[in-house]
Design a protein around this motif. Sequence first.
Motif, PDB file in Angstrom:
ATOM      1  N   SER A 133      -6.427  -3.320  10.109  1.00  0.00           N
ATOM      2  CA  SER A 133      -7.560  -2.217  10.310  1.00  0.00           C
ATOM      3  C   SER A 133      -8.739  -3.034  10.961  1.00  0.00           C
ATOM      4  O   SER A 133      -9.249  -3.793   9.802  1.00  0.00           O
ATOM      5  N   ASP A 156       1.761  -5.885   6.690  1.00  0.00           N
ATOM      6  CA  ASP A 156       0.527  -5.127   6.526  1.00  0.00           C
ATOM      7  C   ASP A 156      -0.422  -5.981   6.584  1.00  0.00           C
ATOM      8  O   ASP A 156      -0.694  -6.629   5.562  1.00  0.00           O
ATOM      9  N   THR A 204       2.430  -7.490   2.243  1.00  0.00           N
ATOM     10  CA  THR A 204       0.947  -7.314   2.595  1.00  0.00           C
ATOM     11  C   THR A 204       0.410  -8.597   2.653  1.00  0.00           C
ATOM     12  O   THR A 204       0.526  -9.635   1.825  1.00  0.00           O
ATOM     13  N   PRO A 207      -6.643   0.176  -5.524  1.00  0.00           N
ATOM     14  CA  PRO A 207      -6.190  -0.417  -4.360  1.00  0.00           C
ATOM     15  C   PRO A 207      -5.013   0.694  -3.683  1.00  0.00           C
ATOM     16  O   PRO A 207      -4.718   0.074  -2.654  1.00  0.00           O
ATOM     17  N   HIS A 238       0.945  -1.298   0.115  1.00  0.00           N
ATOM     18  CA  HIS A 238      -0.170  -0.179   0.036  1.00  0.00           C
ATOM     19  C   HIS A 238       0.747   1.256   0.093  1.00  0.00           C
ATOM     20  O   HIS A 238       2.016   1.178   0.506  1.00  0.00           O
ATOM     21  N   HIS A 244     -11.643  -1.361  11.149  1.00  0.00           N
ATOM     22  CA  HIS A 244     -12.706  -1.029  10.404  1.00  0.00           C
ATOM     23  C   HIS A 244     -12.820  -1.762   9.238  1.00  0.00           C
ATOM     24  O   HIS A 244     -14.016  -1.638   8.496  1.00  0.00           O
TER      25      HIS A 244
HETATM   26  C1  PLP Z   1      -3.113  -2.922   1.851  1.00  0.00           C
HETATM   27  C2  PLP Z   1      -3.364  -1.811   2.612  1.00  0.00           C
HETATM   28  N1  PLP Z   1      -2.775  -1.335   3.798  1.00  0.00           N
HETATM   29  C3  PLP Z   1      -2.961  -0.340   4.467  1.00  0.00           C
HETATM   30  C4  PLP Z   1      -4.050   0.454   4.025  1.00  0.00           C
HETATM   31  C5  PLP Z   1      -4.457   1.595   4.962  1.00  0.00           C
HETATM   32  O1  PLP Z   1      -5.399   1.335   5.953  1.00  0.00           O
HETATM   33  P1  PLP Z   1      -6.157   2.642   6.707  1.00  0.00           P
HETATM   34  O2  PLP Z   1      -7.151   2.971   5.645  1.00  0.00           O
HETATM   35  O3  PLP Z   1      -6.741   1.842   7.645  1.00  0.00           O
HETATM   36  O4  PLP Z   1      -5.213   3.645   6.885  1.00  0.00           O
HETATM   37  C6  PLP Z   1      -4.924  -0.075   3.117  1.00  0.00           C
HETATM   38  C7  PLP Z   1      -6.227   0.710   2.946  1.00  0.00           C
HETATM   39  O5  PLP Z   1      -6.856   0.655   2.023  1.00  0.00           O
HETATM   40  C8  PLP Z   1      -4.734  -1.133   2.525  1.00  0.00           C
HETATM   41  O6  PLP Z   1      -5.490  -1.425   1.298  1.00  0.00           O
END
Ligand code: PLP
Length: 454
Positions: A211, A182, A154, A422, A103, A213
């Motif tokens: 996350s 991640d 990730t 993404p 990300h 959420h």
């Molecule tokens: C793979 C990945 N990492 C990190 C994030 C960042 O997360 P946040 O939106 O909770 O800051 C995202 C956001 O979509 C994501 O897709």
Amino acid sequence: MKNSLYSALKKHSQTGTYPLHMPGHKRNFGSALPYDIDITEIYGFDDLHSADGIIKECCLKAAEIYKSDSAYMLVNGSTCGILAAVSSVAHRGDKIIIARNCHKSVYNACMLSELDARYIYPPMSKSGICGSISPETVRAALTECPTAKAVVITSPTYEGVVSDISSIARECHSRKIPLIVDSAHGSHMRFCSFGKSGEPISSGADIVITSLHKTLPSLTQTALAFVNGELVNRKQFEKFLSVFETSSPSYVLMSSIDRCLDFLKVSEKSFANLEKNLSAFYKRADKLNNLKIVCSDPTFFSFDKSKIAISTANTNISGVELMKKLREDFRLELEMAYPTYALAMTTICDEPAVFKQLYSALEQIDKSLKSKTCTAFPSLPKPMKIRMTNAEIDSLPIIDLTKEQAASGKYISKHFVYAYPPGIPIVTPGEIIGLFEYDYMEMLKKSGVSFRSV
Ligand SMILES: Cc1ncc(COP(=O)(O)O)c(C=O)c1O
């Protein structure tokens, strides 16, 4: 008030369009704006940046539930946890190995500390979804770059692809460097049978950011970070959390994390129901003729089946068109779409009827489609990188690049260019936008994917 954001949100919540997207609570876990519990750090309510009371207890609860050595509540999303994680393990000029499908927050962390990022690439699956990062790829990168300070990958990815974290962690630990995972999309994984293999905390990752959420019932922006073992300096990590996270953390958000954690303690039945609904959905979806639900591929180590990845690769429509059809004709709003697939996110807050609704919509659309021989989706671009400082990059001019200019191989990107979602950069500042990169972006644009350049 007629056109206020609040009234637009209220109106949207009454349209009857169903959210097959984040947040994981699906607007089905409470109601009304909670002004009555919105406070600041008053006496008796602890301090997120120096927790030793009620907030610390929440962190201990999170560590216990996720079986981690230590846990941190985050109210600026996984983003602030990722920025802090990368910043805490490497300093200006250090080398770091990162998966190219990370990300943008990982790239931003590298940019801020002017790290020398060395990329590892996931293989491309037939459906155009990036596969898992293999332990062999990590080993080879570590051999080539033995002074790297950490590896960042990730898992699961946005689309649900899980990597073999145990083996990758072993590779990192044999070099005495930390593995940062991640896992923004994986906060539910520990509680699902299909997510157990590759669950990053129990598999030996040193820092894991997730996350709440995205896939659990918690308000947007809420996340957790976990630090395990002795390879990461916790004080350093905490220092950077206080750099990247707001100094006025919302108690509403923090209480949402706490509520979610309490729910997780008694959530066994909800996850069993989710698995039952998913397994019925996947069984029925086997009957689709043209659309394919992707949950396995030779390039995947494992897959998070709560992400319903619908491949349009063998059909005459793109993922973006499928997403539009589901919105306009069936009132189902998906999470994202790409040229060859569209993604629905499901959670324990989805009622069984939703899975049936999605299947019946897909069945109807499937009947109207023509089959097409699938052409291989191109691998992620591997642009050539010019070593430049942030100041040198900032001084590059902004131009509207033409195909001819790209073909000359002389033009360096000033910006991150990524499809959103993404949020994975196609080129990063300092990289040459050559013909391959140019055509790749044109192909995404043509299929209706939206772009950002910052
Ligand atoms: C793979 C990945 N990492 C990190 C994030 C960042 O997360 P946040 O939106 O909770 O800051 C995202 C956001 O979509 C994501 O897709």
